[in-house]
Scaffold this motif. Structure first.
Motif, PDB file in Angstrom:
ATOM      1  N   ALA A   1       0.848  -1.201   0.000  1.00 42.08           N
ATOM      2  CA  ALA A   1       0.000   0.000   0.000  1.00 42.08           C
ATOM      3  C   ALA A   1       0.878   1.245   0.000  1.00 42.08           C
ATOM      4  O   ALA A   1       1.751   1.389   0.860  1.00 42.08           O
ATOM      5  CB  ALA A   1      -0.882  -0.009   1.251  1.00 42.08           C
TER       6      ALA A   1
ATOM      7  N   GLY B   1      -3.346   2.181   2.881  1.00 35.69           N
ATOM      8  CA  GLY B   1      -2.804   1.554   4.095  1.00 35.69           C
ATOM      9  C   GLY B   1      -3.666   1.788   5.328  1.00 35.69           C
ATOM     10  O   GLY B   1      -3.610   1.013   6.287  1.00 35.69           O
TER      11      GLY B   1
ATOM     12  N   ALA C   1      -1.904  -4.669   4.975  1.00 29.78           N
ATOM     13  CA  ALA C   1      -0.964  -4.844   3.858  1.00 29.78           C
ATOM     14  C   ALA C   1       0.400  -5.280   4.373  1.00 29.78           C
ATOM     15  O   ALA C   1       0.813  -4.916   5.480  1.00 29.78           O
ATOM     16  CB  ALA C   1      -0.837  -3.532   3.088  1.00 29.78           C
TER      17      ALA C   1
ATOM     18  N   LYS D   1       3.316  -0.965   4.200  1.00 28.00           N
ATOM     19  CA  LYS D   1       2.592   0.301   4.014  1.00 28.00           C
ATOM     20  C   LYS D   1       3.622   1.403   3.890  1.00 28.00           C
ATOM     21  O   LYS D   1       4.549   1.488   4.707  1.00 28.00           O
ATOM     22  CB  LYS D   1       1.709   0.596   5.214  1.00 28.00           C
ATOM     23  CG  LYS D   1       0.662  -0.441   5.467  1.00 28.00           C
ATOM     24  CD  LYS D   1      -0.221   0.042   6.578  1.00 28.00           C
ATOM     25  CE  LYS D   1      -0.794  -1.119   7.322  1.00 28.00           C
ATOM     26  NZ  LYS D   1      -1.600  -0.667   8.448  1.00 28.00           N
TER      27      LYS D   1
ATOM     28  N   ALA E   1       3.261   2.781   8.902  1.00 22.25           N
ATOM     29  CA  ALA E   1       3.767   2.965   7.529  1.00 22.25           C
ATOM     30  C   ALA E   1       5.217   3.427   7.543  1.00 22.25           C
ATOM     31  O   ALA E   1       5.646   4.136   8.457  1.00 22.25           O
ATOM     32  CB  ALA E   1       2.908   3.991   6.794  1.00 22.25           C
TER      33      ALA E   1
END
Ligand code: DC
Length: 221
Positions: free
Chosen positions: A16, A138, A145, A148, A199
């Protein structure tokens, strides 16, 4: 790592990538997908396609119910080189100034997001995964995912990149449109652009595409 080993536990391997316009998402996502042997989906093109369909049918953008109907009924085909909406080649027009100025309004409608989210998930499941880029991939579409990524870049560099792609508009106009769209996309009520807490954040201002992609491949292990 094989597709079956993906941490989603269902054989779907998703990467993502989120971030504001001009942060490098599309270029990075495309190259990363190629290196991983996965397909790539530009989810912004889906929102742009709905805005295009609404404008083609002369529907008032303030009429949320009508726009949701359009999202539900429109036939959108996106591949590496073209975007076809209800049988019309919209590849160039979805990037034009009219669609670019109205797409944030369309993307703020929760019903539109719901319809497109279902299609985005189905797209990935059908392919056993993929690299998807957008604003909420994300955080909302694939919170589990495998990787991310949140890309950012300085406002000036992002505007320069976009101005280079859109030859019809000067830098100042592109920069002003970009700032307005950033504000709308980050402050809307439904699924605003935010960085997922887990992320990987990369500021691409001074990096080449290869440097960013290498870093992401290294993170995947
Ligand atoms: O990435 P782009 O500029 O082509 O995206 C067009 C618009 O679509 C952008 O202003 C925000 C919206 N968008 C969104 O809300 N969620 C996504 N996953 C992708 C794009």
């Amino acid at each position: 790592m094989s597709v079956a080993d993906g941490p989603m536990g269902d054989g779907v391997r998703v990467i993502a990538i989120d971030g504001p316009a001009g942060s490098g998402k599309s270029t990075v996502a495309r190259q990363l997908a190629e290196r991983l042997g996965l397909e790539y989906l530009d989810t912004g093109a889906m929102y742009r396609s709905v805005a295009f369909a609404a404008m083609a049918r002369e529907v008032d953008l303030a009429d949320s119910d009508a726009i949701v109907e359009i999202a539900r009924n429109s036939d959108i085909h996106i591949d590496d080189t073209s975007v076809v909406v209800d049988g019309v080649d919209a590849t160039t027009q979805i990037r034009g100034p009219e669609v670019t100025r109205s797409v944030s309004t369309v993307a703020a409608i929760s019903g539109v997001r719901e319809v497109l989210r279902v299609r985005q998930r189905a797209w990935a499941v059908e392919r056993g995964g993929g690299v998807l880029e957008g604003r909420d991939i994300g955080t909302v579409v694939f919170p589990d995912a495998e990787l991310k990524v949140y890309l950012s870049a300085s406002a000036a560099v992002r505007a320069e990149r976009r101005a280079g792609e859109v030859s019809a508009l000067d830098y100042e106009t592109v920069a002003a449109d970009l700032a307005a769209r950033d504000a709308a996309d980050s402050t809307r009520q439904h699924d605003p652009l935010t960085q997922a807490p887990d992320a990987v954040h990369i500021d691409t201002t001074d990096l080449t595409v290869d440097q960013v992609v290498d870093e992401l491949i290294a993170r995947l292990g």
